[in-house]
Design an enzyme around this catalytic site. Structure first.
Site, PDB file in Angstrom:
ATOM      1  CD  GLN A 166     -21.388 -16.128  11.454  1.00 19.61           C
ATOM      2  OE1 GLN A 166     -21.763 -15.243  12.463  1.00 19.61           O
ATOM      3  NE2 GLN A 166     -21.903 -17.497  11.206  1.00 19.61           N
ATOM      4  CB  CYS A 216     -20.507 -26.478  10.395  1.00 24.30           C
ATOM      5  SG  CYS A 216     -22.156 -27.031   9.701  1.00 24.30           S
ATOM      6  CG  HIS A 218     -18.603 -23.819   9.070  1.00 25.93           C
ATOM      7  ND1 HIS A 218     -18.781 -24.509   8.010  1.00 25.93           N
ATOM      8  CD2 HIS A 218     -19.107 -22.624   9.850  1.00 25.93           C
ATOM      9  CE1 HIS A 218     -20.255 -24.498   7.803  1.00 25.93           C
ATOM     10  NE2 HIS A 218     -20.517 -23.347   9.058  1.00 25.93           N
ATOM     11  CG  ASP A 256     -14.694 -18.448   7.411  1.00 29.99           C
ATOM     12  OD1 ASP A 256     -15.972 -18.248   6.741  1.00 29.99           O
ATOM     13  OD2 ASP A 256     -15.501 -19.662   7.657  1.00 29.99           O
ATOM     14  CE  LYS A 258     -23.857 -18.244   7.777  1.00 33.47           C
ATOM     15  NZ  LYS A 258     -24.241 -19.538   8.040  1.00 33.47           N
TER      16      LYS A 258
END
Ligand code: PMP
Length: 417
Positions: free
Chosen positions: A202, A365, A122, A199, A225
């Site tokens: 998600q 993104c 991202h 990261d 999220k």
């Protein structure tokens, strides 16, 4: 389907109708909806305990401080952190990654050093490193993505070298759904003497994540999220690293002693939380974690796996739909991006909106990744614990409508390959 229909009623927004139809929300990779428990926690805080934290010596200020720090402990336990002080609250993944880049990155990366990223990152796990590399004269190297949407791990091994200082990698791709083998990546990165920045925007909302088992040094996540409010999230880091890092922002709350020319700082995590933090939302993030834990992340993951399988199977039957990313459920999650031969992704999303179906269209993104697949954009349906097979049936019916609206001839800009 284990969860979807049973938890849907907990989410007030999902009761809405759009254009006269039941809202079908398939954009949880962008942000999730919020259960009533989270909304209640927000309201309760403002109605009963609103005061600034770490300052007041009166009752409601103590309540606010206790609730804010309890939320930190809840999030830390959820991530398998060694101690609550390893979690710094931020506005989300972007701010957490910028924090690492601006503190660890700027002080540990020098001219000629290398930062290893991947083609599936991202932008928030690319641009902060570009800023560091430009300032420090370092070089960015990218792990390529295979045609199936996985990281080329042999290429990764070859990219590692004596100049590698940082490996920054996504746990789960927001476009391809790919779940990357972080323990394997971390082992090789550590052997090369680099730190590993994960990261987890998600992954944390959708599967059990244990920072120690992953072998990460830093891990960034977004509260919004994972059923929490917008403007929440954080950075987990090994405490020794947080201690060794310079501060990010300067201001109140993060200092021990201020003198005219210099200051000393509080211990982590407060060293990294200058100014009045996002108190109410962080407390409500704690409520989101309580909600997720009561259901169980194993159950969430199992539900999403089943629904992802169903989605991939149903999409296969729609002519002209091409799904990006791995089809093997063992290494993918519920972010499902696709193109259609007859229509541009924006047109797909617009037709679906007319049916009350919310999907994302664009580059999500991840321009480098789209370029890798010869695309400028894709449409993305992304799942969470409240989605159902009914949602997917509505999506598929909507895609047949797209075919009727745009005809059978492939759209020239839909998929250039
Ligand atoms: N990384 C990934 C993989 C993401 O999906 C996102 C959000 N789309 C981000 C980082 C950025 O998260 P935020 O906007 O919450 O800072």
């Amino acid at each position: 389907m284990a969860l979807g229909p049973h938890v849907r009623d907990d989410f007030p927004l999902l009761q809405r109708h759009i254009h006269g139809r039941r809202l079908v929300y398939l954009d949880s990779a962008a942000t999730s909806q919020k259960p009533r428990a989270v909304l209640d926690a927000l309201l309760r805080y403002y109605q009963e305990s609103n005061a600034n934290v770490h300052r007041g010596i009166y009752r409601i200020a103590e309540e606010a401080t206790a609730a804010y720090e309890a939320a930190r402990a809840t999030v830390a336990a959820f991530l398998g952190a060694g101690r609550p002080e390893e979690v710094v609250f931020t506005r989300g993944t972007t701010e957490a990654l910028n924090l690492v880049a601006a503190t660890w990155g700027r002080t540990r990366v020098g001219p000629g050093d290398e930062i290893v990223l991947t083609e599936m990152e991202h932008h928030s796990n690319i641009v902060p490193w570009q800023l560091v590399a430009a300032e420090r004269g370092a070089r960015l190297r990218y792990v390529p993505v295979t045609d199936e949407g996985r990281l080329d791990l042999e290429a990764f091994d070859r990219l590692l070298g004596p100049r590698t200082r940082i490996v920054a990698v996504t746990h789960q791709s927001n476009v391809l759904g790919t779940v990357n083998p972080i323990p394997r990546i971390a082992e090789r990165a550590h052997a090369a003497g680099a730190v590993v920045v994960v990261d987890a925007a998600q992954s944390v909302p959708h599967q059990p994540v244990d920072v120690r088992a992953l072998g990460a040094d830093f891990l960034a996540f977004s509260g919004h999220k994972m059923l929490g409010p917008t403007g929440t999230g954080g950075l987990w880091a090994r405490y020794e690293l947080l201690e060794a890092m310079p501060p990010y922002h300067g201001g109140g709350e993060m200092i021990a002693l201020v003198e005219p020319d210099r200051s000393t700082y509080k211990a982590p995590p407060h060293k990294f939380e200058a100014g009045t933090p996002n108190i109410a939302d962080s407390i409500a993030l704690g409520a989101a974690v309580d909600y997720l834990r009561a259901i169980g992340l194993e159950a969430v993951a199992a539900h999403e796996r089943e629904l992802t399988a169903y989605t991939l199977e149903r999409l296969r039957e729609v002519p002209g739909v091409r799904v990006l990313g791995p089809l093997d459920l063992r290494d993918r999650g519920g972010a499902i991006s696709f193109t259609m031969d007859v229509a541009h992704p924006h047109d797909v999303a617009q037709v679906l909106d007319g049916e009350g179906i919310a999907v994302r269209a664009g580059h999500h993104c991840a321009q480098l990744l789209h370029r890798r697949f010869g695309l400028a954009a894709s449409a993305r349906a992304s799942l969470h614990l409240y989605n159902t097979t009914d949602d997917i049936d509505a999506l598929v019916a909507g895609l047949y409508l797209v075919r009727r609206v745009f005809g059978r001839a492939p759209h020239p800009a839909a998929d250039p390959r």
